[in-house]
Design a protein around this motif. Structure first.
Motif, PDB file in Angstrom:
ATOM      1  N   ILE A  37      22.734 -13.753  -4.449  1.00  0.00           N
ATOM      2  CA  ILE A  37      22.723 -13.770  -5.802  1.00  0.00           C
ATOM      3  C   ILE A  37      21.977 -12.905  -6.507  1.00  0.00           C
ATOM      4  O   ILE A  37      20.678 -12.535  -6.048  1.00  0.00           O
ATOM      5  CB  ILE A  37      21.921 -15.298  -6.151  1.00  0.00           C
ATOM      6  CG1 ILE A  37      22.845 -16.498  -5.547  1.00  0.00           C
ATOM      7  CG2 ILE A  37      21.741 -15.534  -7.390  1.00  0.00           C
ATOM      8  CD1 ILE A  37      22.277 -17.727  -5.338  1.00  0.00           C
TER       9      ILE A  37
ATOM     10  N   GLN E 106      31.977 -13.712 -15.396  1.00  0.00           N
ATOM     11  CA  GLN E 106      30.980 -13.510 -14.009  1.00  0.00           C
ATOM     12  C   GLN E 106      32.038 -12.804 -12.990  1.00  0.00           C
ATOM     13  O   GLN E 106      32.813 -12.984 -12.998  1.00  0.00           O
ATOM     14  CB  GLN E 106      30.553 -14.614 -13.289  1.00  0.00           C
ATOM     15  CG  GLN E 106      29.814 -14.637 -12.429  1.00  0.00           C
ATOM     16  CD  GLN E 106      28.321 -14.233 -12.586  1.00  0.00           C
ATOM     17  OE1 GLN E 106      28.096 -13.718 -13.527  1.00  0.00           O
ATOM     18  NE2 GLN E 106      27.670 -13.666 -11.402  1.00  0.00           N
ATOM     19  N   VAL E 108      32.392 -11.057  -9.131  1.00  0.00           N
ATOM     20  CA  VAL E 108      31.844 -11.712  -7.757  1.00  0.00           C
ATOM     21  C   VAL E 108      32.094 -10.273  -6.994  1.00  0.00           C
ATOM     22  O   VAL E 108      33.029  -9.554  -7.215  1.00  0.00           O
ATOM     23  CB  VAL E 108      32.918 -12.588  -7.290  1.00  0.00           C
ATOM     24  CG1 VAL E 108      32.422 -13.154  -5.923  1.00  0.00           C
ATOM     25  CG2 VAL E 108      33.233 -13.864  -8.210  1.00  0.00           C
ATOM     26  N   ALA E 134      30.484 -20.075  -6.242  1.00  0.00           N
ATOM     27  CA  ALA E 134      29.432 -19.821  -7.089  1.00  0.00           C
ATOM     28  C   ALA E 134      29.598 -19.234  -8.489  1.00  0.00           C
ATOM     29  O   ALA E 134      28.956 -19.835  -9.449  1.00  0.00           O
ATOM     30  CB  ALA E 134      28.310 -19.188  -6.167  1.00  0.00           C
ATOM     31  N   ALA E 135      30.428 -18.414  -8.595  1.00  0.00           N
ATOM     32  CA  ALA E 135      30.649 -17.743  -9.871  1.00  0.00           C
ATOM     33  C   ALA E 135      31.595 -18.814 -10.884  1.00  0.00           C
ATOM     34  O   ALA E 135      31.114 -18.765 -11.985  1.00  0.00           O
ATOM     35  CB  ALA E 135      31.626 -16.572  -9.949  1.00  0.00           C
ATOM     36  N   TYR E 137      31.144 -22.027 -10.658  1.00  0.00           N
ATOM     37  CA  TYR E 137      30.265 -23.212 -11.014  1.00  0.00           C
ATOM     38  C   TYR E 137      29.247 -22.592 -12.316  1.00  0.00           C
ATOM     39  O   TYR E 137      28.830 -23.162 -13.045  1.00  0.00           O
ATOM     40  CB  TYR E 137      29.269 -23.357  -9.912  1.00  0.00           C
ATOM     41  CG  TYR E 137      29.993 -24.259  -8.725  1.00  0.00           C
ATOM     42  CD1 TYR E 137      31.542 -24.676  -8.803  1.00  0.00           C
ATOM     43  CD2 TYR E 137      29.246 -25.066  -7.914  1.00  0.00           C
ATOM     44  CE1 TYR E 137      31.806 -25.504  -7.918  1.00  0.00           C
ATOM     45  CE2 TYR E 137      29.706 -25.872  -7.024  1.00  0.00           C
ATOM     46  CZ  TYR E 137      31.120 -26.173  -6.922  1.00  0.00           C
ATOM     47  OH  TYR E 137      31.585 -26.924  -6.137  1.00  0.00           O
ATOM     48  N   ARG E 138      28.882 -21.213 -11.800  1.00  0.00           N
ATOM     49  CA  ARG E 138      27.747 -20.595 -12.718  1.00  0.00           C
ATOM     50  C   ARG E 138      28.536 -20.372 -14.089  1.00  0.00           C
ATOM     51  O   ARG E 138      27.707 -20.660 -15.355  1.00  0.00           O
ATOM     52  CB  ARG E 138      27.503 -19.193 -12.148  1.00  0.00           C
ATOM     53  CG  ARG E 138      26.548 -18.637 -12.934  1.00  0.00           C
ATOM     54  CD  ARG E 138      26.370 -16.900 -12.513  1.00  0.00           C
ATOM     55  NE  ARG E 138      25.078 -16.496 -12.483  1.00  0.00           N
ATOM     56  CZ  ARG E 138      24.565 -15.970 -13.408  1.00  0.00           C
ATOM     57  NH1 ARG E 138      25.255 -15.892 -14.665  1.00  0.00           N
ATOM     58  NH2 ARG E 138      23.281 -15.425 -13.536  1.00  0.00           N
ATOM     59  N   GLU E 658      22.285 -21.544 -14.882  1.00  0.00           N
ATOM     60  CA  GLU E 658      23.224 -20.684 -14.212  1.00  0.00           C
ATOM     61  C   GLU E 658      22.904 -20.229 -12.664  1.00  0.00           C
ATOM     62  O   GLU E 658      23.627 -20.369 -11.747  1.00  0.00           O
ATOM     63  CB  GLU E 658      23.257 -19.288 -15.097  1.00  0.00           C
ATOM     64  CG  GLU E 658      23.740 -19.726 -16.409  1.00  0.00           C
ATOM     65  CD  GLU E 658      23.789 -18.381 -17.470  1.00  0.00           C
ATOM     66  OE1 GLU E 658      24.331 -18.498 -18.347  1.00  0.00           O
ATOM     67  OE2 GLU E 658      22.931 -17.595 -17.180  1.00  0.00           O
ATOM     68  N   ILE E 659      21.618 -20.256 -12.405  1.00  0.00           N
ATOM     69  CA  ILE E 659      21.271 -19.943 -11.111  1.00  0.00           C
ATOM     70  C   ILE E 659      21.258 -21.158 -10.191  1.00  0.00           C
ATOM     71  O   ILE E 659      21.690 -21.083  -9.049  1.00  0.00           O
ATOM     72  CB  ILE E 659      19.792 -19.219 -11.066  1.00  0.00           C
ATOM     73  CG1 ILE E 659      19.906 -17.858 -11.980  1.00  0.00           C
ATOM     74  CG2 ILE E 659      19.387 -18.833  -9.750  1.00  0.00           C
ATOM     75  CD1 ILE E 659      18.713 -17.009 -12.055  1.00  0.00           C
ATOM     76  N   SER E 661      23.444 -23.469 -10.529  1.00  0.00           N
ATOM     77  CA  SER E 661      24.545 -23.774 -10.246  1.00  0.00           C
ATOM     78  C   SER E 661      25.280 -22.857  -9.152  1.00  0.00           C
ATOM     79  O   SER E 661      26.043 -23.007  -8.441  1.00  0.00           O
ATOM     80  CB  SER E 661      25.493 -23.972 -11.361  1.00  0.00           C
ATOM     81  OG  SER E 661      25.385 -22.804 -12.213  1.00  0.00           O
ATOM     82  N   GLU E 662      24.599 -21.605  -9.233  1.00  0.00           N
ATOM     83  CA  GLU E 662      25.141 -20.367  -8.347  1.00  0.00           C
ATOM     84  C   GLU E 662      24.549 -20.779  -6.882  1.00  0.00           C
ATOM     85  O   GLU E 662      25.506 -20.770  -5.960  1.00  0.00           O
ATOM     86  CB  GLU E 662      24.555 -18.903  -8.631  1.00  0.00           C
ATOM     87  CG  GLU E 662      25.423 -17.865  -8.234  1.00  0.00           C
ATOM     88  CD  GLU E 662      25.030 -16.667  -8.862  1.00  0.00           C
ATOM     89  OE1 GLU E 662      24.256 -16.430  -9.874  1.00  0.00           O
ATOM     90  OE2 GLU E 662      25.261 -15.520  -8.485  1.00  0.00           O
ATOM     91  N   GLY E 665      26.721 -23.317  -5.954  1.00  0.00           N
ATOM     92  CA  GLY E 665      27.923 -22.940  -5.575  1.00  0.00           C
ATOM     93  C   GLY E 665      28.210 -22.222  -4.320  1.00  0.00           C
ATOM     94  O   GLY E 665      29.080 -22.556  -3.290  1.00  0.00           O
TER      95      GLY E 665
END
Lengths: 163, 321, 196, 286, 669
Positions: A37, E106, E108, E134-135, E137-138, E658-659, E661-662, E665
């Protein structure tokens, strides 16, 4: 099948994320267990993120920043270091083994170090075995799911549960 | 005249302080009593479990429940109250986030029992007798509730509509909550009924807080002569105020003691302890690991310090064994 | 003058040997060699070697097993570590020489009657027996097994040593010989286990 | 000051004079040396050619025994010094070998943790005892004597833990403290031939000859060594060197012998009579 | 417009997301099953379009995204491809082209972080899915943002007055930009000014360099500050504030005309002190000028050796001799401030310290020289007027040049210094030409890659210079044979012959390698750029951005980036100047909107954040008792957002949700 640890990594954009890019450009091969991340600075990483990663199922959390003195934002990494030193103690007190959370300084030129660090961490976390907090949460909550049966058998007429 | 709204009070794993807080409403309590029918209040009135069980579902307007959930009995009670009540208010730090009882989540149940019934100084129990959930005595079966493996907040067991924070909640926030409920002016479900801003906002010492704390040492209250005017953090004391919801009017700092965080975090924060750590430790003076560690050594019990009232709500919930 | 063919075919190479060499302790950097020859230049014995250390390194990493194991070079290494210290690629040449010596003894391909491998084996035997080494007995043993004639040339030295009281014909022994044997036997057993 | 002492096989045999002079000097300096109980051969260079793990286990047994006391170990013989240190380092760097060796040691009831520090007498004299303390004990300085300080290979290679790898100076300092002069000696750390001098003299003798010849050319009256094998090679083979190259006639003594003389100890207790090439020239003036 | 899209929601309340995965030829698709990932992403909540495509970054790829945004009313965009450091901007533009706010996007990274670093296809594909999820979700939580535009100051600072700095400064000045050139030494010219001839053409270094040096001095657009150092840099791209310290030379630069009368008049009749410019082979007086063409042509006084400074009792004949009263013993250090939009670092290199290879005898045997010393010895304007002599004045009959001293060696410097082979050939030629000695080159490999370089090597071979392939083990004075007596003997394996040789010579030249400047680490910290492992300044991309750094507006040129020869240095200096011009002529820069802001009504005024900001962007509003972030100054590190104890600071693009949810994700199923 052997246990494959899930590791969440927070990499700062300027050093460690760049180093991971460099590892890619250099086609270094390392274990596929890490999910990165991106944050602008390791100083953006809130201890809540680390805990949350564990709670959501990470077996390890890796935090990568610029070397002390090299922060793109002057001193962000010192702030990281200080708060993560404390977090480390708290994680330990909460029973999370040493080695599951790791803070590493990796500069943009150290693609090799990304590889070495990731491989090393994966090996060590693999040796520690799964953490599986989500599973533990479920396990812990079994005792309150079992209540109904327990109470009902004792005094079936008395209890009527909402759930 | 229509019936007055029915109100229930119940206590789980708590010290009784929350009950005191209701009594502390002083003459205001008369207004409350006037406005409502109290149908359950174990500490003050003689209602039985059967009385509540007999009531129809949703017939109680509000149930105020304090205390954390540690036993099957508490669990059973709160399930029942959830069913009978239209609104459940989680009352006080223990119900909200585990409170002091939740500090037991640092230990295994077995270790706790062993200490309490065997190892604790002063215990005389050579046969190592432990309480049993069921005992037959002269032909009668006596039961005790099951002691759960961990302490839970109320909302980890049943759905909660509102939260009154504090250890205990102050008369002022209790009264305004009661008034809001009676007036039907309720905010969105899930709201904590105190201002969503941190404690410094209402702390009298706020202006004395320097911008740069630059702490090089942490002290415990008994180690210093506390300056009654100056920001407590600036004096090297762990004051959780910046990470704690306001509403208490900075009672502890006004009493010359640091805030220990009983109101819990603001709505923007998931984990009060982690967030406080992130804030205060980012800016301590040392830069080298060993020097940092020396400063951290000033806080011998981080979990007990940063999660004094909220270990159940720590993201990690309890110590792993 | 005998004429020999110097050319090598790919079939003369043994890739496993090269892999083995790089897997030995100290052999990790073998493939990094840039053939600068500083090892040979600094080596006090390279002037007698059939292959200079540099050439031997190259032969080893290319897998020319026979040339490497039957070379004099590995036996002429006196373990002075000058090459290891000088190597710009941090190749642990001395340790590679040890590994090659061990392999040569294992495969029995060292030059016959050449005293050094015999010395090494005798040395090992003596330690197993007594736990310590008596230099006098070791040397006598060595020459009896290799070269009688050379032994005779050493008598002057022997007399000198006797004169100065530096020679002893009694083996010096440790007290707890079984303790040591247990250790060595445990490793022997472990080795066969690893081999399985 | 107290140390464990690992003599090694040579100091009990051909290198007796080294042991005699070392013990005498340390005694005179008030430093206690306690011989390691039931030590075994360090494995030297030869054993490494037989079996790697066993070679480390030989060192390991000694180290495990030494570990029982919280003292540094002094290993005067260069081969022992390197052998023990190398084993320590390899066992630290290679966990798989370490696992095998600790298992084998455990079979004999021994435990190895890698806690012991193995040191050379030069290191101890310079860094623990100190030049000042030594200077105070110098009773009859060796004025006018010129020596070639010869360190040999294995105490500075491959590890150089207490002295410079290219130009070691610790012995130079001791000899200077003893009042002697050191010639500039570029072959300080060149190999003496090791075991080759004895086993393959046609190869080894030349190495010894080069060192002796250069020492003579530079005006040294004796070569001063720190290693029993160096001393043996340079001293014992001079008749063969004379036959093969030329007669050099250069005494070869231990630094402890020179130091002992300056401290007023007798030639006998320092084992100076044990030299094959007479070391009387070193005694001149006393 | 973006804002219109923001409210359009699917029945499940989620924004409509488009997911795209790039094959990158086989770069990604060779390891990751892109079709499988696309299929998987299609099933993720909110995703209404999911496609894979050969090259997403290509025009058709971008067009496809824009088209889909319009057709499918996409409200969020996720592209799985390479590193955001490479193509984030590209896809943001594609989003904008489709009418979507660029920050509803976003990226990836499944190339650098997955397909290129993993071999196991299954594991790499699984990882790509996790990152994609993750992206997705974010991106739901992304907000519409706008980039800020900030004007760019058109002035440029060039640091370092070697050939790189000179060339960059002149290029910019000729393009009409105002340039300040700051040089640490008392003259510009750098290493090149000390060289004699240059390879492979053998033209004289001074002849080609000095005209450029005087052009710098006389250019109306260039301010030249020598004997000066940058001490502080603040600000950001387009708007740097630079502090420069001007050290006292005890001579007023504006008054001195370089007549050198003062030097003649000095109480020291003869030069007595080691002359740094001549590598200590010549001598100078306390008042001196480095070399006749020094620029600016201004003398200076060395307080370490000047009698007046040491005792205060000199008769100051230098000052008397100066008609223009330029000598000022009371001169003090000056501190100047500059505003510039761009900075070019051309701080050069230093040569390897030959004493770190003690077995080569530098400093021990007088016959051992460094290559730089030989440059001065063969130079007609050098201390011996070009005569190749040993330190005792004798002429060498045999000279050995040892290559790779402090290069290609893991004990010292791992890298090839690139220029030593060629300069060694040049010195071999010059030594032979000047002295007629036998010259031996001891090399590991001859690296003569460059225009006319191999031809130069051919020339040297034909001149009869010896080439022995082998790294020298030792330079020593112990002799084995009568011919070796009194000589320096080099022991080397002639690796091409396969045996060891001993070569006796009179002079040894050490071809020392190039290293980062001793203070490179301090300098890079001052300018907030990076260094590679070896300590040279790190370029933004080794191939595509060789003069850019990770800090916008700061460029690098010459040997401070890596060892290079003069032609490459000049080319790179030109490139750096061009990059600076691009920045300046654009007139403004867009700043990434990843700044933080305090939500006023949530802030309790605890000030925890205030000291955390390294740029003092956070202040405390005493009237409102709240913290305030100046978003123009904020650089977007997010430290304050992480540290706000009540969660009242948000960082754009990196908000908590955002983080979180990442995290959810990457770990979700």
């Amino acid at each position: 099948m052997s246990f494959e640890p899930k590791i969440v990594a927070f990499f700062c954009n300027w050093c460690t994320y760049t180093a991971a890019d460099l590892a890619g450009v250099s086609r270094l091969k390392y274990a596929p267990n890490v999910r990165v991340i991106r944050v602008m600075c390791s100083g953006r990483v809130d201890p809540q993120f680390v805990m949350d990663a564990f709670a959501k199922g990470a077996d390890g959390v890796l935090l990568g920043g610029c070397h002390p003195g090299d922060c793109h934002y002057a001193e962000g990494n010192y702030k990281t270091l200080r708060r993560m030193r404390m977090l480390n103690r708290m994680l330990k007190d909460m029973g999370i083994e040493d080695g599951r959370f790791r803070l590493e300084w990796i500069s943009g030129a150290e693609g090799e170090k990304v590889k070495v660090t990731v491989n090393d961490m994966v090996a060590k976390v693999r040796a520690l075995g799964p953490l599986d907090m989500p599973g533990k949460f479920k396990e812990w909550d079994k005792e309150i799911e079992e209540l109904e049966a327990h109470v009902n058998s004792d005094a079936p007429t008395e209890v009527a549960h909402a759930r | 005249m229509p019936d007055k709204p029915k109100v229930a009070f119940y206590w789980c794993a708590s010290c009784g302080g929350c009950e005191e807080a209701v009594v502390d409403l002083a003459e205001d309590i008369l207004k409350v009593v006037e406005a409502v029918d109290i149908v359950l209040w174990p500490v003050a009135m003689d209602f039985k479990k059967a009385d509540i069980a007999a009531r129809p579902d949703k017939s109680v307007a509000v149930a105020f429940i304090n205390g954390a959930i540690r036993t099957s009995e508490q669990e059973e009670w709160v399930h029942m109250l959830r069913r009978k009540a239209q609104v459940v208010v989680s009352f006080g730090a223990c119900a909200n986030s585990g409170g002091i009882p939740a500090l037991a989540n640092q230990f295994k149940k077995e270790d706790i029992l062993k200490f309490v019934y065997e190892d604790c100084p002063g215990i005389d129990n050579p046969q190592k007798i432990r309480p049993q959930t069921s005992t037959v005595d002269e032909g009668r079966t006596l039961t005790l509730p099951v002691l759960h493996n961990m302490v839970r907040s109320l909302d980890q067991v049943i759905e909660v509509d509102y939260y009154l924070p504090g250890c205990p909640p102050t008369p002022k926030i209790i009264m305004s909550a009661v008034q809001a409920i009676l007036a039907g002016k309720l905010p969105a479900r899930g709201t904590v009924l105190s201002p969503d801003i941190a404690l410094c906002e209402e702390c009298k010492r706020k202006d004395s807080k320097p911008a740069d704390l630059a702490l090089a040492e942490f002290k415990r209250p008994h180690q210093v002569q506390i300056d009654p005017e100056k920001c407590l953090l600036a004096q090297g004391l762990v004051c959780m105020g910046p990470a704690t919801r306001s509403g208490c009017e900075a009672l502890c700092p006004s009493g010359n003691m640091p805030c220990t965080g009983c109101f819990g975090p603001t709505s923007r924060v998931k984990d009060q302890g982690a967030k406080f750590v992130s804030s205060v430790f980012s800016n301590i003076v040392p830069k080298e690991e060993k020097d940092i560690d020396a400063v951290l050594d000033g806080i011998p019990d981080p979990i007990g310090t940063f999660y004094r009232y909220g270990l159940s709500k720590c993201i990690l919930r309890r110590k792993l064994n | 003058m005998a004429i020999t063919q110097m050319m090598k075919y790919e079939a003369d190479r043994d890739a496993d040997f090269a892999r083995w060499a790089t897997s030995q302790t100290g052999g990790e950097n073998l493939r990094h060699c840039i053939q600068c020859g500083v090892c040979s230049a600094t080596c006090p014995l390279s002037l007698y070697m059939d292959y200079t250390p540099r050439r031997l390194i190259n032969l080893a990493r290319e897998g020319f097993k026979n040339e490497v194991l039957s070379s004099l070079t590995i036996w002429l290494c006196a373990s002075c570590y000058a090459c290891r210290v000088e190597c710009p690629k941090k190749i642990q040449v001395t340790d590679i020489m040890y590994a090659l010596k061990r392999r040569a003894i294992q495969e029995g391909v060292y030059p016959k009657r050449f005293p050094i491998p015999v010395l090494a084996k005798e040395f090992g035997r003596m330690i197993f027996m007594w736990g310590r080494v008596n230099e006098t007995l070791l040397v006598i043993d060595l020459f009896l097994r290799t070269n009688w004639f050379k032994f005779l040339s050493m008598t002057g030295l022997g007399l000198n040593l006797m004169r100065t009281g530096r020679m002893s014909f009694l083996p010096d022994s440790i007290r707890r010989k079984d303790e040591l044997r247990k250790i060595l036997n445990a490793l022997e057993a472990d080795k066969t286990e690893v081999a399985k | 000051m107290k140390y464990l002492y690992f003599p090694g096989c040579s100091l009990k045999g051909t290198g007796k004079a080294y042991e005699e002079s070392l013990l005498a000097v340390f005694r005179a300096l008030g430093v206690e040396l306690k011989e390691i109980d039931d030590w075994n051969c360090c494995g030297a260079t030869a054993y490494m050619s037989v079996d790697e793990a066993k070679s480390y286990a030989l060192a390991g047994r000694n180290l495990a025994i030494a570990e029982r006391e919280e003292l540094d170990v002094i290993a005067p013989c260069s081969a022992c010094y390197l052998g023990l240190n190398k084993a320590q380092k390899s066992l630290q760097d290679h966990p798989e070998i370490r696992a095998r060796v600790t298992k084998a040691l455990a079979a004999a009831g021994l435990e190895y943790h890698g806690k012991v520090k193995v040191r050379h007498p030069l290191d101890v004299l310079i860094n623990d005892v100190g030049l000042d303390a030594i200077a105070k004990r110098i009773k009859s300085p060796l004025k006018g004597h010129k020596f070639a300080p010869y360190y040999g290979c294995q105490i500075v290679r491959p590890f150089a833990s207490f002295d410079d790898q290219y130009d070691p100076k610790t012995m130079d300092k001791l000899l200077a403290a003893a009042g002697a002069e050191n010639v500039t000696f570029p072959l300080k750390t060149r190999c003496c031939g090791g075991s080759l001098t004895g086993t393959v003299p046609e190869v080894g003798l030349r190495l010894a000859y080069i060192i002796l010849k250069e020492a003579k050319k530079r005006g040294a009256e004796a070569v001063v060594t720190v290693c029993p094998l160096c001393q043996f090679n340079l001293d014992g083979y001079q008749d063969q060197i004379a036959r093969k190259f030329e007669a050099v006639d250069m005494p070869v003594v231990y630094f402890t012998q020179v130091l002992g003389l300056a401290m007023g100890l007798s030639a006998d207790e320092l084992g100076l009579k044990r030299s094959i090439i007479s070391a009387d020239v070193v005694l001149a003036g006393r | 417009m973006a804002d219109n899209n923001a409210n359009k929601q699917q029945p499940n309340g989620l924004p409509r997301i488009g997911f795209y995965i790039c094959h990158c030829g086989s770069n990604i698709a060779g390891t990751i099953d892109v079709a499988d990932v696309a299929k998987y992403a299609a099933g993720l909540p909110g995703v209404v379009v999911s496609r894979d495509y050969k090259y997403m970054c290509s025009d058709p790829g971008q067009e496809m995204i824009a088209q889909d945004i319009r057709e499918h009313k996409l409200e969020r965009l996720v592209v799985a491809a390479c590193s955001p450091n490479l193509h984030e901007e590209t896809f943001r533009k594609a989003a904008a082209k489709g009418g979507l706010n660029s920050f509803f996007f976003q990226m990836v990274n499944i190339r650098e972080h997955a397909s290129w670093v993993h071999e196991d296809k299954k594991a790499a594909t699984a990882k790509a899915k996790d990152l994609a999820r993750a992206a997705v979700y974010r991106v739901r939580f992304h907000k519409a943002l706008e980039k800020q535009q900030v004007p760019v100051d058109p002035n440029v600072l060039v640091v370092g007055g070697g050939i790189a700095g000179i060339h960059a400064a002149l290029t910019l000045a000729n393009a009409g930009k105002k340039v300040t050139l700051v040089e640490r030494e008392s003259t510009i010219g750098g290493h090149m000014a000390a060289f004699d001839k240059t390879f492979p053409t053998l033209d004289c270094a001074a002849c080609i360099l000095t005209p450029k040096m005087s052009a710098v001095k006389s250019h109306p657009n260039i301010t030249l500050w020598t004997y000066s150092e940058v001490s502080k840099v603040e600000g950001y791209v387009g708007n740097y504030k630079v502090t420069v310290k001007r050290k006292p030379r005890y001579v007023i630069e504006d008054l001195c005309v370089g007549c050198m009368e003062c030097i003649d008049a000095c109480v020291f009749k003869e030069p007595k002190f080691a002359d740094k410019f001549n590598q200590g082979l010549g001598k100078r007086k306390p008042v001196y000028i480095d070399f006749p063409q020094a620029t600016p042509k201004v003398v200076m006084i060395d307080p370490e050796t000047c009698i007046q400074f040491k005792t205060g009792k000199c008769k100051k004949s230098c000052a008397e001799a100066c008609d223009r009263k330029a000598i000022d013993f009371d001169q003090k250090e000056e501190v100047k401030e500059l505003q510039v939009g761009a900075i070019i670092l051309a701080t050069g290199f230093k040569t390897f310290d030959a004493k770190k290879e003690p077995h080569y005898g530098y400093g021990k045997y007088p016959g051992v020289f460094t290559a730089l010393e030989i440059e001065r010895l063969v130079n007609a304007s050098g201390p011996t007027s070009g005569e190749v002599v040993l330190r005792d004045g004798k002429h060498p009959k045999a000279v050995g040049i040892i290559h790779c001293v402090g290069s290609r060696d893991e004990k010292t410097n791992k890298w090839c210094s690139r220029v030593c082979c060629m300069y060694s050939l040049k010195l071999a030629h010059l030594i032979k030409e000047h002295s007629g000695a036998e010259v031996y080159n001891f090399y590991i490999d001859i690296r003569a890659a460059g225009k006319a370089y191999e031809e130069f090597y051919d020339k040297l071979l034909s001149e009869g210079v010896h080439f022995i392939r082998g790294r020298v083990a030792e330079v020593t004075d112990w002799a084995m044979t009568p011919e070796e007596e009194g000589k320096l003997v080099l022991r080397v394996e002639d690796t091409l012959a396969g045996f060891v040789r001993r070569v006796p010579v009179d002079m040894v030249v050490l071809a020392t390698g190039l290293e980062p400047q001793a203070d490179a680490q301090e300098v890079r910290r001052r300018f907030n750029i990076g260094c590679g492992n070896e300590g040279f300044f790190q370029e933004r991309h080794p191939k595509l951005a060789p003069v850019n750094t990770f800090t916008d507006g700061i460029f690098i040129a010459g040997a401070c980036q890596s060892p290079k020869d003069i032609p490459d240095t000049v080319a790179q200096a030109g490139a750096a100047a061009a990059e600076a011009l691009v920045l300046i002529d654009a007139g403004h820069v867009e700043l990434e909107p990843n700044t933080s802001h305090v939500v006023e009504e949530e802030c309790c005024g605890c000030k925890s954040c205030v000291p955390l900001c390294p740029y003092t962007a956070i202040t405390f509003d005493e009237a409102k008792k709240k913290a305030v972030i100046n978003e123009v100054i904020c650089k977007g590190c997010g430290v304050c957002a992480a540290a706000c104890p009540s969660g009242s600071i948000r960082q754009n693009l990196f908000e908590d949700e955002e983080i979180f949810s990442e995290i959810e994700g990457v770990l979700g199923k």
